[in-house]
Design a protein around this motif. Structure first.
Motif, PDB file in Angstrom:
ATOM      1  N   UNK A 199     -21.845   5.465  31.396  1.00 19.70           N
ATOM      2  CA  UNK A 199     -22.369   4.293  31.668  1.00 19.70           C
ATOM      3  C   UNK A 199     -21.238   3.559  30.726  1.00 19.70           C
ATOM      4  N   UNK A 241     -19.287   0.624  32.414  1.00 17.79           N
ATOM      5  CA  UNK A 241     -20.240  -0.491  32.388  1.00 17.79           C
ATOM      6  C   UNK A 241     -20.361  -1.304  31.115  1.00 17.79           C
ATOM      7  N   UNK A 256     -18.944  -7.460  34.394  1.00 22.38           N
ATOM      8  CA  UNK A 256     -20.183  -6.982  34.933  1.00 22.38           C
ATOM      9  C   UNK A 256     -20.077  -6.583  36.480  1.00 22.38           C
ATOM     10  N   UNK A 310     -29.943   3.799  39.138  1.00 21.56           N
ATOM     11  CA  UNK A 310     -30.873   4.419  38.294  1.00 21.56           C
ATOM     12  C   UNK A 310     -31.985   5.159  38.817  1.00 21.56           C
ATOM     13  N   UNK A 363     -27.523  -4.440  33.428  1.00 20.39           N
ATOM     14  CA  UNK A 363     -27.070  -5.256  32.340  1.00 20.39           C
ATOM     15  C   UNK A 363     -27.181  -4.534  30.942  1.00 20.39           C
ATOM     16  N   UNK A 364     -28.373  -4.587  30.531  1.00 21.92           N
ATOM     17  CA  UNK A 364     -28.476  -3.362  29.528  1.00 21.92           C
ATOM     18  C   UNK A 364     -28.494  -2.262  29.864  1.00 21.92           C
ATOM     19  N   UNK A 365     -27.243  -1.582  29.906  1.00 22.77           N
ATOM     20  CA  UNK A 365     -27.134  -0.347  30.359  1.00 22.77           C
ATOM     21  C   UNK A 365     -27.283   0.796  29.512  1.00 22.77           C
ATOM     22  N   UNK A 366     -27.093   0.219  28.156  1.00 24.88           N
ATOM     23  CA  UNK A 366     -27.069   1.218  27.058  1.00 24.88           C
ATOM     24  C   UNK A 366     -28.683   0.415  26.169  1.00 24.88           C
ATOM     25  N   UNK A 378     -16.912  -7.021  24.657  1.00 28.95           N
ATOM     26  CA  UNK A 378     -18.144  -7.591  24.533  1.00 28.95           C
ATOM     27  C   UNK A 378     -18.375  -8.482  23.314  1.00 28.95           C
ATOM     28  N   UNK A 407     -19.480  -7.190  19.866  1.00 35.82           N
ATOM     29  CA  UNK A 407     -19.191  -5.788  19.539  1.00 35.82           C
ATOM     30  C   UNK A 407     -17.776  -5.962  19.332  1.00 35.82           C
ATOM     31  N   UNK A 448     -25.625  -6.889  25.239  1.00 42.19           N
ATOM     32  CA  UNK A 448     -25.650  -6.521  26.565  1.00 42.19           C
ATOM     33  C   UNK A 448     -26.409  -7.452  27.324  1.00 42.19           C
ATOM     34  N   UNK A 449     -27.110  -8.269  26.744  1.00 43.73           N
ATOM     35  CA  UNK A 449     -27.765  -9.317  27.311  1.00 43.73           C
ATOM     36  C   UNK A 449     -27.064 -10.629  27.508  1.00 43.73           C
ATOM     37  N   UNK A 450     -25.675 -10.638  27.160  1.00 48.32           N
ATOM     38  CA  UNK A 450     -24.901 -11.832  27.002  1.00 48.32           C
ATOM     39  C   UNK A 450     -23.440 -11.495  27.368  1.00 48.32           C
ATOM     40  N   UNK A 451     -23.356 -11.102  28.798  1.00 44.11           N
ATOM     41  CA  UNK A 451     -22.205 -10.840  29.432  1.00 44.11           C
ATOM     42  C   UNK A 451     -21.206 -12.127  29.485  1.00 44.11           C
TER      43      UNK A 451
END
Lengths: 319, 453, 296
Positions: free
Chosen positions: A181, A184, A190, A196, B64-67, B236, B239, B380-383
């Protein structure tokens, strides 16, 4: 895995014609008479005892006799892998999205999810509610993968599972993806989704041969993304979303031909002129991703913005 | 450089050997401890089997929160592992003496956590069955390939750096551990590499240790810098930062330093080695930790103040989420409880004594863990484009019991490795301590042979 | 006060009722609309223009009249049905289409008057009772052809009408369009040309139309007014296009490329760094095995 890929490398271009007949004759489900080697019509296959499922038009599953398909079938998947990685020579696919026309009909989303075996919350193309800063008016924005020419997603892939082809498409091979991922995380649009859990109708698609240009069957634990319907482009047809749109939002074509065709009206126009006359732009150009999707600004709108009965855009930031 | 170690009452060689090898035989409380760790790991293995069966959907991660927790733990583990390099290499090379009894503990922490860091990445993979694809189809352009290369290298060097100074200790073990099971003695026989206490052999080992100690510095810097690049090389908000490399490295030293403090406390008490790990060592280590925390604080100020001053739109959403939004409680607890308050406290000598050090160490390590969480998830919550038309669970994240179980398995696994190493080999280099006590090689050889008879 | 309030309330409710009716697509077409005078005589030429405009603006919801591809979800009717036609004369249709209601957008400011009337005439052409004047040449009687003049890249198109006796005669004043074949459709190029009394028209081919690697391109000629002159077309493959110089970007060494296209600087740095580190490690491991020797 490994054996499949090496197999794919052995079976390169020489069986193109074979694949074509298979696609036209079998996958298209037309029931036409097949070429030399395999005699008989579609019905003849179904009479056999052991049967195999193949993907028909509109995502329907067709049952075909296994004994007839075995050898060719293996080649087909191998070939889909090689051809899927090479791309269609001479083409540079391009999409133009006219924001003035979109009224959030979401037919593109439905057609896409249907074709690519996606769940309702999985989007290869999503229609977003957007506005710009200040007092600007809200608008709907379909957001497919931007098929960047400098794709940040393929940069980070550790196993070459997601890749860019010579015709500009960014695809993902669900047979190779390890599910880390990273792509991603790397995609600023996005545009990528992850399986999943088991994909939709996994049981139904169980025996369908994997097509890297369609991402079907979807595989649990791997990434999936918009493919510009590479399987249709190979047949010189426009993508699922483009032709499903009832409002003429999408234009699709080949940059090398400098022409795009509207999926709804089928009108073909000069690509560069369309961009110039409508002050086209790309999404987040400052990130240097060089997208292959262009947007025409949301002016001269045929339909006023309205979502859930509101003409205002409700801010949904989750800070 | 010439640290004067208090040598008021010189220890005899037999006492040193006795003190350091006794814990290897004394198994009081050992079995319950191993059972405890095994139970945690069994729970984690069960959770992982479910995760394999049902897919990563059993975690709270979504598109979205994929990690999530796994990646946050991964950075935490890498960070903890980094201390091995700082203590045994950097401080060792510049000739600091008080690290002698601590260096091997730091190495053990490095090995345990680095190995499990690699495994956590596998737990995070959607298709762990395809892990070999990295070798079959590896792309050198991908930072993950760099990371795998550098983690493997670091584990290898750490192992060598652990084993090399162990070789001259083997003769002691061979002689004193005769009442131990055969398999243990076999391990000692293999690891002795024919060491006979010859001066040439000491020289060679010292030379090789020095080479490895020098080599581990760039590799260790690389391991954490590359880990930070997994984030910093993306586009991002939060990051996309140029100071991520040093920010992570200094953060790692803080984490590892605190972990060493905890380990020092446990080993000095449980292994009855208070005479070797003294208040003096806690004081020194505490001072070092303050220095490291101050440097880390400096990077924190850079990392948050600079974007907060400019307040670009996306930074704004991200930073307000941390400062006043839904991550505020965690953020301020971590920054104050895990960094600022420990710095202030540890400035006082009283607070650098063993028990306060342990408490502060635990606070710093816990803070460091959640700091990794705060680095990974809010971004990740703020793309760039809004999160829309997806179920509500896609725009929030809190790890599920499965994720916690698997993460706890990794922690237990790392501790287990440390435990096993501590039970197999002395946790301090007997020969180096003997040398520091003024005992010569001849005396050592004589001692070993005497025992032999 | 109380006395005044009551009637106001009733009015309010009444207005609400009207509003709710209109939301349910109850078109309120004023009576005068029915008697609107047509600004011009409907001709076949105008209906053809109307058709093109219809395709651009209306087809999304209504589909082509009579084909039943209308969007029923938003109550967009098929405009070609006898039922619809019988309920709406030209004036009433024009009113609806001009004002808009509910999902039907208003075209008041989107199209000019002539265009709106062209669309009206096109839609009304599906009403058998609606009279359209002007010449309508039978489609099957019209043929199109063109010759090429390579030196000047000129196309000379000819249009002929074949009469009942099978005799071909030149068609004058016929509008011809040229297209090039693109993957998903035909791209119109240049201006429309009109045939002279000999039935010929000259078209200068633009020099910036992309062709394939050899500049090959498929050119198509069609009547602009296909309702009047039919769908006859003529196509030819010529090498008048610009040559395609396709550079495969995937073959370059890039950071986003496949694993066998690593940038050299990166490949070398990676190999040198990891190589030297691992050589050192192997050296040390080898030296460890030499410890025994050193003891002898």
């Amino acid at each position: 895995m490994k054996s499949k890929n090496t197999h794919a490398e052995k079976n390169n271009k020489k069986s193109t014609s074979r694949r074509n007949f298979l696609k036209k004759g079998l996958l298209a489900g037309a029931g036409t008479v097949l070429g030399a080697g395999v005699v008989g019509s579609f019905d003849a296959f179904a009479e056999g005892g052991d049967s195999i499922k193949v993907l028909g038009p509109d995502g329907k599953i067709l049952t075909v006799d296994k004994s007839h398909l075995k050898e060719i079938g293996a080649r087909t998947e191998a070939q889909m892998q090689t051809e899927g990685r090479t791309g269609i020579p001479g083409r540079r696919w391009i999409k133009v999205i006219d924001l003035g026309k979109c009224r959030n009909a979401r037919m593109c989303v439905a057609a896409c999810q249907h074709a690519h075996q996606l769940k309702p919350e999985q989007y290869h193309v999503n229609v977003l509610r957007m506005d710009r800063e200040g007092e600007t008016a809200p608008f709907f924005m379909p957001k497919p993968c931007q098929h960047c020419d400098d794709p940040p997603c393929t940069k980070v892939c550790p196993v070459d599972a997601t890749f860019k082809r010579q015709d500009g498409l960014v695809l993902i091979d669900n047979e190779r993806c390890i599910g880390c991922r990273f792509c991603i995380a790397a995609c600023p649009y996005s545009a990528r989704i992850f399986n999943w859990t088991e994909p939709r109708d996994a049981e139904k698609y169980k025996d369908v041969e994997y097509d890297v240009e369609l991402n079907v069957p979807q595989k649990k634990g791997t990434v999936s993304k918009c493919l510009f319907s590479a399987d249709l482009l190979r047949e010189e047809k426009m993508p699922y979303c483009v032709t499903a749109c009832p409002n003429g939002v999408y234009w699709f074509g080949d940059e090398n031909e400098n022409a795009v065709t509207n999926g709804t009206t089928k009108e073909t126009v000069n690509f560069k002129k369309l961009l110039k006359d409508n002050a086209a732009y790309v999404l987040l150009p400052e990130l240097g991703t060089k997208p292959r999707v262009y947007y025409l600004p949301e002016k001269n709108r045929l339909f006023p913005y309205k979502y859930n009965g509101s003409t205002e855009l409700k801010k949904e930031h989750n800070s | 450089m010439s640290e004067v170690i208090h040598k008021d009452n010189k220890k005899s060689l037999s006492k040193i050997v006795d003190d350091l090898t006794k814990p290897l035989k004394r198994h009081y409380g050992f079995t319950p401890w191993i059972l405890f760790l095994t139970a945690i790991m069994a729970l984690g293995i069960w959770a992982y089997i479910i995760q394999i069966r049902d897919g990563l959907g059993v975690t709270a991660m979504r598109d979205y929160v994929s990690w999530g927790l796994y990646i946050a733990s991964f950075i935490f583990f890498i960070a903890t592992a980094l201390i091995g390099m700082l203590i045994s290499a950097v401080l060792g090379l510049i000739g600091i003496k008080w690290i002698t009894p601590i260096a091997r503990i730091a190495e053990m922490i490095a090995i345990g956590f680095a190995m499990w860091a690699g495994l956590i990445i596998i737990f995070d993979m959607g298709r762990p069955d395809r892990v070999l694809n990295i070798f079959l189809h590896g792309r050198i352009q991908s930072p993950i390939v760099w990371d795998i290369t550098v983690v493997t290298t670091y584990v290898a060097i750490s192992l060598i750096l652990y084993l090399l100074p162990l070789i001259p200790d083997i003769p002691f073990l061979k002689k004193t551990m005769t009442d131990q099971p055969k398999w243990k003695q076999k391990i000692y026989a293999v690891l002795s590499f024919g060491f006979k206490g010859h001066t040439e052999q000491y020289k060679l080992i010292k030379r090789l240790t020095r080479i490895m100690a020098i080599l581990i510095i760039p590799v260790a810097l690389a391991i954490h810098t590359v880990t930070s690049w997994l984030f910093a090389l993306t586009l991002r908000v939060g990051w996309d930062s140029t100071i991520f490399g040093p920010y992570y490295v200094t953060g790692a030293f803080v984490t590892g330093g605190a972990a060493v403090l905890i380990a020092m406390f446990i080993f000095s008490r449980d292994f009855r080695l208070k005479e070797y790990i003294t208040d003096f060592h806690f004081d020194k280590m505490g001072k070092l930790l303050v220095l490291l925390m101050l440097v880390y604080l400096y990077f924190n100020i850079n990392e948050y103040l600079v974007p907060a001053y400019k307040m670009k739109t996306l930074d704004e959403h991200h930073l307000f989420g941390l400062f006043t939004g839904k991550f505020a409680l965690m953020f301020w607890t971590v920054q104050l409880g895990g960094l600022i308050i420990p710095i202030i406290l540890m400035l006082f000598k009283k607070m650098r004594r063993p028990t306060p050090s342990l408490i502060i160490g635990i606070a710093v390590v816990t803070g460091a863990f959640f700091k990794r969480y705060l680095i990974t998830i809010p971004t990740l919550l703020h793309p760039h484009l809004p999160i829309q038309n997806v179920p509500a669970e896609f725009s929030t994240y809190w790890p599920t019991a499965f994720e916690w179980s698997i993460t706890m398995m990794a922690v237990a696994g790392a501790v287990l490795i440390i435990t096993i190493l501590a039970k197999l080999f002395p946790i301090m280099p007997i020969w180096e301590i003997a040398h520091e006590e003024g005992i010569t090689n001849e005396e050592i050889n004589k001692f070993v042979e005497e025992k032999n008879n | 006060m109380k006395h005044i309030l009551k009637p106001r309330k009733t009015t309010f409710i009444f207005i609400l009722l009207i509003l709710s009716f209109s939301v349910n697509a109850q078109w309120n077409i004023p009576d005068y609309a029915k008697n609107t005078k047509l600004p011009t005589e409907p001709t076949y030429k105008l209906t053809e223009t109307g058709k093109q405009l219809f395709i651009k603006n209306c087809i999304q919801c209504h589909g082509l009249p009579g084909e039943g591809k209308n969007n029923t979800a938003i109550n967009a009717p098929d405009l070609g049905t006898a039922d619809y036609q019988s309920k709406h004369n030209a004036g009433q249709f024009y009113y609806q289409f001009n004002e808009g209601m509910g999902f039907m957008p208003s075209f008041k400011d989107k199209l000019n008057k002539d265009d709106k009337w062209s669309i009206t005439f096109y839609v009304k052409s599906f009403d058998k009772g609606f009279k359209i004047t002007g010449e309508k040449i039978k489609a099957e009687n019209c043929v199109i052809d063109f010759k090429t003049e390579d030196s000047a890249r000129t196309l000379i198109a000819t249009a002929n009408i074949i009469d009942k006796n099978g005799i071909s005669k030149p068609a004058e004043g016929v509008e011809i369009n040229f297209f090039v074949k693109r993957i998903f459709g035909n791209l119109p190029i240049g201006e429309t040309v009109i045939t002279d009394q000999n039935g010929t028209a000259v078209f200068k081919f633009p020099d910036n139309i992309p062709g394939d690697e050899n500049g090959k391109i498929k050119i198509i000629a069609k009547f602009k007014d296909s309702d009047a002159y039919g769908t006859a077309m003529k196509s030819a493959e010529l090498n008048w296009g610009t040559h395609l110089h396709f550079v495969n970007p995937v073959l370059e060494r890039t950071l986003w490329g496949p694993n066998n296209r690593v940038p050299l600087w990166l490949l070398l740095s990676f190999l040198i760094v990891t190589g030297s580190v691992w050589l050192t490690i192997f050296y040390v491991v080898f030296q460890i095995t030499q410890i025994k020797k050193a003891g002898k």
